[in-house]
Design a protein around this motif. Structure first.
Motif, PDB file in Angstrom:
ATOM      1  N   SER A  40       0.844  -1.193   0.000  1.00  0.00           N
ATOM      2  CA  SER A  40       0.000   0.000   0.000  1.00  0.00           C
ATOM      3  C   SER A  40       0.880   1.243   0.000  1.00  0.00           C
ATOM      4  O   SER A  40       2.072   1.173   0.310  1.00  0.00           O
ATOM      5  N   LEU A  41       0.270   2.378  -0.364  1.00  0.00           N
ATOM      6  CA  LEU A  41       0.989   3.650  -0.427  1.00  0.00           C
ATOM      7  C   LEU A  41       0.541   4.535   0.730  1.00  0.00           C
ATOM      8  O   LEU A  41      -0.633   4.884   0.849  1.00  0.00           O
ATOM      9  N   ASP A  83       5.030   1.753   0.589  1.00  0.00           N
ATOM     10  CA  ASP A  83       5.792   2.863   0.051  1.00  0.00           C
ATOM     11  C   ASP A  83       5.191   4.107   0.677  1.00  0.00           C
ATOM     12  O   ASP A  83       4.031   4.093   1.115  1.00  0.00           O
ATOM     13  N   ALA A 112      -1.508  10.663  -5.547  1.00  0.00           N
ATOM     14  CA  ALA A 112      -1.173   9.415  -4.853  1.00  0.00           C
ATOM     15  C   ALA A 112      -1.736   8.216  -5.596  1.00  0.00           C
ATOM     16  O   ALA A 112      -1.093   7.164  -5.681  1.00  0.00           O
ATOM     17  N   ASP A 113      -2.924   8.371  -6.152  1.00  0.00           N
ATOM     18  CA  ASP A 113      -3.548   7.251  -6.865  1.00  0.00           C
ATOM     19  C   ASP A 113      -2.769   6.888  -8.127  1.00  0.00           C
ATOM     20  O   ASP A 113      -2.634   5.710  -8.480  1.00  0.00           O
ATOM     21  N   ARG A 168       0.326   5.137  -6.910  1.00  0.00           N
ATOM     22  CA  ARG A 168      -0.101   3.797  -6.466  1.00  0.00           C
ATOM     23  C   ARG A 168      -0.231   2.846  -7.649  1.00  0.00           C
ATOM     24  O   ARG A 168       0.223   1.697  -7.611  1.00  0.00           O
ATOM     25  N   GLU A 169      -0.851   3.330  -8.717  1.00  0.00           N
ATOM     26  CA  GLU A 169      -1.041   2.482  -9.898  1.00  0.00           C
ATOM     27  C   GLU A 169       0.300   2.108 -10.524  1.00  0.00           C
ATOM     28  O   GLU A 169       0.511   0.967 -10.939  1.00  0.00           O
ATOM     29  N   ALA A 182       0.600  -0.859  -6.001  1.00  0.00           N
ATOM     30  CA  ALA A 182       0.024  -0.938  -4.652  1.00  0.00           C
ATOM     31  C   ALA A 182      -1.476  -1.163  -4.745  1.00  0.00           C
ATOM     32  O   ALA A 182      -2.126  -0.792  -5.731  1.00  0.00           O
ATOM     33  N   ILE A 218      -4.398   2.988  -0.604  1.00  0.00           N
ATOM     34  CA  ILE A 218      -3.745   4.187  -0.099  1.00  0.00           C
ATOM     35  C   ILE A 218      -4.032   4.265   1.403  1.00  0.00           C
ATOM     36  O   ILE A 218      -5.157   4.009   1.845  1.00  0.00           O
ATOM     37  N   THR A 269     -10.108   3.836  -5.448  1.00  0.00           N
ATOM     38  CA  THR A 269      -9.112   3.012  -4.751  1.00  0.00           C
ATOM     39  C   THR A 269      -9.450   2.924  -3.268  1.00  0.00           C
ATOM     40  O   THR A 269      -9.845   3.925  -2.667  1.00  0.00           O
TER      41      THR A 269
END
Length: 401
Positions: free
Chosen positions: A181-182, A206, A273-274, A277-278, A282, A285, A311
């Motif tokens: 996950s982020l 991360d 962030a998304d 993440r992609e 991950a 979030i 997400t």
């Protein structure tokens, strides 16, 4: 006392079914990573326990210091070894019990005869070894249920292994056993605690941080790197993604009414962030939000912010009181770093009167007058990625659990 090996107990991992080996392998890998600079360390995993062996006495001492930091370990015990004969076992039992504070304590001997050819049955060994110990330590008294000191003797083909100490582990699940996950890491008190709690449930993380130079300083960035290093000490290497956010924040201030800038800022951060993440693969979030703590963390605000992504957003602190979060941050060693007086971009650009119940249609309306997408793409593309390695250090984590 020279310890020969450490017996590691899995705890929650023992409840797993057919996929137990996956969790055990991950735990073994995490222990190896934590001990990577200790050259004499070897690991042997079994179904319900693991053994750590070290030829070097200083490596063994250091391993005992590090194991409480590793998620997935319920408890562990340093083990002494001697020849598998009664006289040697009696002598070693005195040495092992001698490492304990015996004054006014209760005592019991527990025998495991893995070597069934050993010429005494379990009941005889309990009496012979227990009587020998009691003779030399008259302050001890026998108690069969929940004694203060439990001397465990494991007799195998290769020798006898004795232990009386039980150290509590961190519990939880091995980091990395439940995906990646982020973590949105601000530099404040809450988000590092959120990362810690997710790692305890086996999630690798991360971290992503938003920097707005020259409004935020290199010292603020250093603070976040130090927080990331502290999180590394609980399980694994963490990559830190530093997002250049200055242009976006200036655009927000120019385009959005002052009382809605906080909501738009959070929405854009979540969109960035998304995308990160992609890219990194991950699954979710993670944030340090606690319901009602500040204006951006009311239920109305969270609803407006969440609208920009489908997400999963994991909020392990959502129902925690601030004082409880502070207490936990002090116990895991992040608090003193978090309170360093270097502001992040959120605190510097905080409006004087932010909306606690922002209307989603109004937020969308004001955002529609400016195309933020190119700035979002540029921020993701130009981010700095820092690989932060685990710090081997002693701290107060042993007192946490």
């Amino acid at each position: 006392m020279k310890w020969k090996e450490i017996l590691i107990r899995y705890g929650e991992l023992s409840l797993k079914g057919r996929n137990r080996n996956h969790f055990v392998r991950k735990l073994k890998s995490n222990i190896k990573n934590a001990m990577r600079d200790l050259k004499s360390i070897q690991l042997r995993a079994e179904r319900d326990r693991m053994f750590l062996l070290a030829d070097d006495e200083s490596d063994m001492t250091e391993a005992i210091e590090r194991l409480p930091h590793i998620f997935g370990i319920q408890s562990f015990s340093p083990v002494a070894m001697c020849e598998a004969n009664l006289d040697a076992i009696k002598q070693k039992a005195l040495e092992v019990v001698g490492t304990e504070d015996v004054a006014g304590k209760t005592f019991k001997v527990e025998i495991k005869r893995a070597d069934k050819t050993f010429p005494y049955v379990t009941a005889e060994l309990q009496q012979l070894i227990g009587g020998h110990v009691l003779h030399h330590f008259p302050d001890l008294t026998v108690q069969m249920k929940k004694p203060d000191i439990l001397l465990h003797v494991d007799i195998r083909k290769e020798g006898a292994f004795l232990t009386s100490k039980v150290y509590k582990g961190a519990g939880g699940m091995p980091v990395g056993s439940n995906g990646l996950s982020l973590l949105m890491l601000s530099g404040g008190i809450d988000s590092p605690v959120a990362g810690y709690l997710l790692m305890k449930r086996g999630v690798s993380i991360d971290a992503i941080h938003f920097a707005s130079p020259p409004f935020t300083s290199e010292l603020a960035k250093r603070k976040v790197m130090d927080l990331t290093e502290k999180l590394c000490s609980f399980g694994s290497t963490v990559r830190l993604h530093v997002i250049p956010f200055t242009e976006l924040q200036q655009a927000i201030v120019q385009q959005v009414p002052d009382n809605l800038t906080m909501t738009t800022t959070r929405r854009l951060m979540l969109q960035i962030a998304d995308k990160v993440r992609e890219e990194i693969g991950a699954l979710a979030i993670v944030t340090g939000e606690s319901l009602g703590q500040v204006a951006s963390q009311t239920l109305d605000s969270l609803t407006a912010i969440n609208e920009v992504t489908t997400t999963p957003i994991l909020r392990p602190l959502i129902a925690m009181d601030k004082l409880d979060i502070i207490d936990l941050s002090q116990q895991i060693g992040t608090y003193d770093i978090s309170i360093r007086p270097y502001e992040d971009c959120c605190t510097i650009f905080t409006p004087s009167n932010p909306k606690t119940k922002p209307k989603l249609e109004k937020v969308r309306h004001f955002e529609s007058f400016f195309d933020f997408e190119p700035f979002i793409e540029e921020a993701v593309r130009n981010r700095e990625v820092i690989e932060v390695w685990q710090q081997q250090e002693k701290d107060a984590f042993e007192d946490l659990l």
